[in-house]
Design a protein around this motif. Structure first.
Motif, PDB file in Angstrom:
ATOM      1  N   UNK A 157     -10.560   5.083 -11.926  1.00 45.72           N
ATOM      2  CA  UNK A 157     -10.232   3.866 -11.358  1.00 45.72           C
ATOM      3  C   UNK A 157     -10.837   2.567 -11.723  1.00 45.72           C
TER       4      UNK A 157
ATOM      5  N   UNK B 167      -9.453   1.769 -15.564  1.00 49.57           N
ATOM      6  CA  UNK B 167      -7.964   1.687 -15.704  1.00 49.57           C
ATOM      7  C   UNK B 167      -7.575   0.627 -16.316  1.00 49.57           C
ATOM      8  N   UNK B 168      -7.075   0.574 -17.627  1.00 47.98           N
ATOM      9  CA  UNK B 168      -6.504  -0.388 -18.370  1.00 47.98           C
ATOM     10  C   UNK B 168      -7.520  -1.488 -18.551  1.00 47.98           C
TER      11      UNK B 168
ATOM     12  N   UNK C  95      -0.662   2.612 -26.297  1.00 50.56           N
ATOM     13  CA  UNK C  95      -0.752   2.516 -24.557  1.00 50.56           C
ATOM     14  C   UNK C  95       0.716   2.296 -24.289  1.00 50.56           C
TER      15      UNK C  95
ATOM     16  N   UNK D 204       1.472   2.175 -21.100  1.00 51.52           N
ATOM     17  CA  UNK D 204       1.485   1.003 -19.793  1.00 51.52           C
ATOM     18  C   UNK D 204       2.036  -0.153 -20.531  1.00 51.52           C
ATOM     19  N   UNK D 205       1.325  -0.856 -21.493  1.00 54.52           N
ATOM     20  CA  UNK D 205       1.673  -2.151 -21.862  1.00 54.52           C
ATOM     21  C   UNK D 205       3.023  -1.689 -22.674  1.00 54.52           C
TER      22      UNK D 205
ATOM     23  N   UNK E 114       5.578  -0.062 -21.595  1.00 52.79           N
ATOM     24  CA  UNK E 114       6.513   0.141 -20.411  1.00 52.79           C
ATOM     25  C   UNK E 114       6.637  -1.794 -19.845  1.00 52.79           C
ATOM     26  N   UNK E 115       5.325  -2.222 -19.853  1.00 51.04           N
ATOM     27  CA  UNK E 115       5.550  -3.577 -19.378  1.00 51.04           C
ATOM     28  C   UNK E 115       6.199  -4.516 -20.466  1.00 51.04           C
TER      29      UNK E 115
ATOM     30  N   UNK F 220       7.872   4.588 -10.221  1.00 50.63           N
ATOM     31  CA  UNK F 220       7.568   3.579  -9.294  1.00 50.63           C
ATOM     32  C   UNK F 220       6.323   3.165  -9.812  1.00 50.63           C
ATOM     33  N   UNK F 221       6.117   2.651 -10.967  1.00 52.89           N
ATOM     34  CA  UNK F 221       4.829   2.235 -11.536  1.00 52.89           C
ATOM     35  C   UNK F 221       3.887   3.264 -12.194  1.00 52.89           C
ATOM     36  N   UNK F 222       4.213   4.597 -11.808  1.00 47.71           N
ATOM     37  CA  UNK F 222       3.375   5.687 -12.087  1.00 47.71           C
ATOM     38  C   UNK F 222       3.733   6.445 -13.248  1.00 47.71           C
ATOM     39  N   UNK F 223       2.945   6.556 -14.616  1.00 52.68           N
ATOM     40  CA  UNK F 223       3.230   7.144 -15.526  1.00 52.68           C
ATOM     41  C   UNK F 223       3.346   8.608 -15.088  1.00 52.68           C
TER      42      UNK F 223
ATOM     43  N   UNK G  47       3.586  12.006 -20.525  1.00 54.02           N
ATOM     44  CA  UNK G  47       3.848  11.494 -21.929  1.00 54.02           C
ATOM     45  C   UNK G  47       4.010  12.726 -22.612  1.00 54.02           C
TER      46      UNK G  47
ATOM     47  N   UNK H   9      14.265   7.789  -8.268  1.00 52.42           N
ATOM     48  CA  UNK H   9      14.585   6.877  -9.402  1.00 52.42           C
ATOM     49  C   UNK H   9      13.440   6.811 -10.535  1.00 52.42           C
TER      50      UNK H   9
END
Lengths: 266, 237
Positions: B53, B56-57, B89, B91-92, B94-95, B194-197, B200, B217
């Motif tokens: 937490x 995170x990132x 990464x 997360x990035x 996906x952004x 919904x924003x959660x990975x 992978x 979705x």
């Protein structure tokens, strides 16, 4: 059609009206629209710092930005209200050095300018999603607004005294690590939340099996218990936690005392 | 310290493996039947959660810089740094895909930087299955009705998905996928909800399988080198 020089000499009210008209035309038929008027309105707002021109920009593009925001917001699972993102998007646009760079180009760069405004709208939503994920675990969320209840917010940042942000603490800890293995695990496991199998899969030349990853993680955790900043963080998290959620013992309540520092395993 | 003198000690590394479901049933039973081992495992889990937490990132570039990278307006040193970061990464990545989805192609303003090796995102769209399949589309073990198949395409790449309900838990689903046209480079697949990975994994012989997915979705990101293929909306089932 007005000449290029006319947009520069127009009074602001007329310029804003003409911009709005050409924006409408653009939606009907791109070939009938002249970008110079809106571009000039942006230039007066951002280069000449005309407050009134900026207000015209907001009036002109507010609904468009709101639509952009709503689209991404829905796609990203909404936690906050769209209007907050709209304000955030305009603020980011106002502050961005890249916008000044685009305004030094010919008026045909209006498309780039508006794409940058849209980028700011997407940025606002993505940034909020990041902050939402980084929120402390114990922040109560108002069920109606989905905002954290302000009086109880305790950010990760203000649990540290010697570091301004989690990113700084991250960098300080990373620099203190001795081996490539430790650095990879610290990054992959604690910032990207990857499991050992995924890390091993990504770095097969460094980790031949997951057992090594668990062993290095164990050593890191031991060392972190001796780190004053992390001790402070563990304590702060414990203080913020519900004393007995669901009747289970608080997970971190006795981390430091029960896990007496010991030598690292090799 | 041991729970049982006849058994080897379970050290924290084994408990960390247990927390990731990476131990035998025998070891898991031993931990779950020992209050002391369970408590230690719970404490380790608490520590890992706090660190996750907090950090995170923490090493990720700002979301706005990912957007500037996408629009190709970053200075070279910053562009290179983000380029390298994107390789590891999810997360990035996906952004970046979200920017591509929302902004369309970058509108050039005449900057002359060398952007040939920028990570490029391609939006994979659902192909019309009434037309002939594209060359190279796999015909792997698609048992049963063809209407379950979905083929997404972008560039010369075809991502074929077979979504099925789990046999034992019909409200859960599995997705079997094949990716054709990626070449021999390592390819990773990331699934988001919904924003959660959610997960992978890497392609094995061109395929992958995702299990235990709830209905809903999802987004799917397939990354190989400098190419990212993005399915913005994958409705399961």
């Amino acid at each position: 059609m007005d000449s290029a020089s006319s947009s520069h000499s127009m009074d602001l009210q007329r310029l804003a009206d003409t911009c709005r008209e050409h924006d409408r035309l653009y939606r009907l038929d791109k070939t009938r629209s002249d970008p110079q008027f809106c571009f000039e309105l942006f230039r007066r707002a951002l280069i000449e710092q005309s407050q009134l021109a900026w207000e015209y920009i907001i009036a002109q593009y507010h609904d468009q930005v709101e639509r952009w925001v709503s689209h991404v917001h829905r796609a990203n699972d909404g936690h906050l209200e769209a209007e907050d993102f709209v304000n955030d998007a305009f603020a980011r646009f106002w502050q961005a050095p890249a916008v000044r760079g685009i305004l030094n180009k010919p008026p045909e760069a209006l498309g780039s300018l508006l794409q940058y405004l849209k980028k700011c709208a997407v940025h606002a939503v993505l940034d909020a999603a990041r902050k939402f994920k980084n929120r402390p675990a114990t922040i109560p969320i108002d069920e109606k607004t989905r905002f954290p209840v302000r009086s109880d917010v305790r950010s990760v940042e203000n649990t540290f005294e010697s570091h301004e942000s989690a990113a700084e603490l991250y960098a300080a800890i990373l620099n203190s690590l001795n081996t490539e293995e430790e650095k990879i695990i610290f990054f992959q496991k604690f910032t990207l939340s990857k499991k050992a199998a995924a890390i091993q899969n990504e770095f097969p030349e460094i980790f031949t099996d997951t057992a090594r990853i668990y062993r290095v993680t164990e050593n890191l955790l031991k060392r972190f218990r001796r780190n004053p900043d992390l001790q402070e963080l563990y304590s702060a998290t414990v203080q913020n936690e519900d004393p007995n959620p669901g009747g289970k013992p608080a997970a971190a309540s006795s981390l430091i005392s029960k896990h007496a520092p010991g030598p690292d395993h090799d | 310290m041991t729970d049982n003198h006849n058994l080897p000690e379970l050290t924290d590394d084994i408990l960390l493996a247990y927390l990731e479901g990476d131990v035998s049933r025998q070891v898991a039973d031993r931990i779950e039947h020992s209050p002391e081992l369970s408590s230690r495992a719970e404490q380790l889990s608490g520590e890992v959660n706090i660190l996750n937490k907090t950090f995170h990132r923490a090493a990720c570039p700002k979301a706005g810089d990912i957007g500037d990278y996408y629009l190709e307006i970053l200075p070279e040193d910053q562009r290179r740094s983000i380029h390298d970061h994107l390789k590891t990464c999810a997360f990035c990545t996906r952004e970046l895909a979200v920017y591509r989805m929302q902004l369309g192609p970058p509108i050039k303003t005449g900057s002359g930087a060398n952007l040939l090796d920028n990570v490029k995102v391609f939006l994979a769209t659902l192909a019309d299955l009434t037309r002939p399949a594209p060359k190279g589309t796999p015909v792997f073990a698609f048992r049963g009705s063809e209407t379950r198949l979905r083929v997404y395409q972008a560039e010369q790449v075809a991502i074929t998905l077979d979504v099925r309900s789990a046999e034992e838990t019909p409200d859960m689903f599995s997705v079997k996928g094949m990716v054709a046209g990626m070449g021999s480079e390592r390819t990773d697949v990331m699934i988001w909800r919904e924003d959660h990975l959610v997960e992978t994994l890497s392609l094995v012989r061109g395929g992958f399988q995702l299990d235990q997915l709830q209905g809903g979705k999802y987004e799917l990101v397939v990354r190989s080198g400098e190419r990212v293929f993005y399915i913005a909306s994958l409705i399961i089932p």
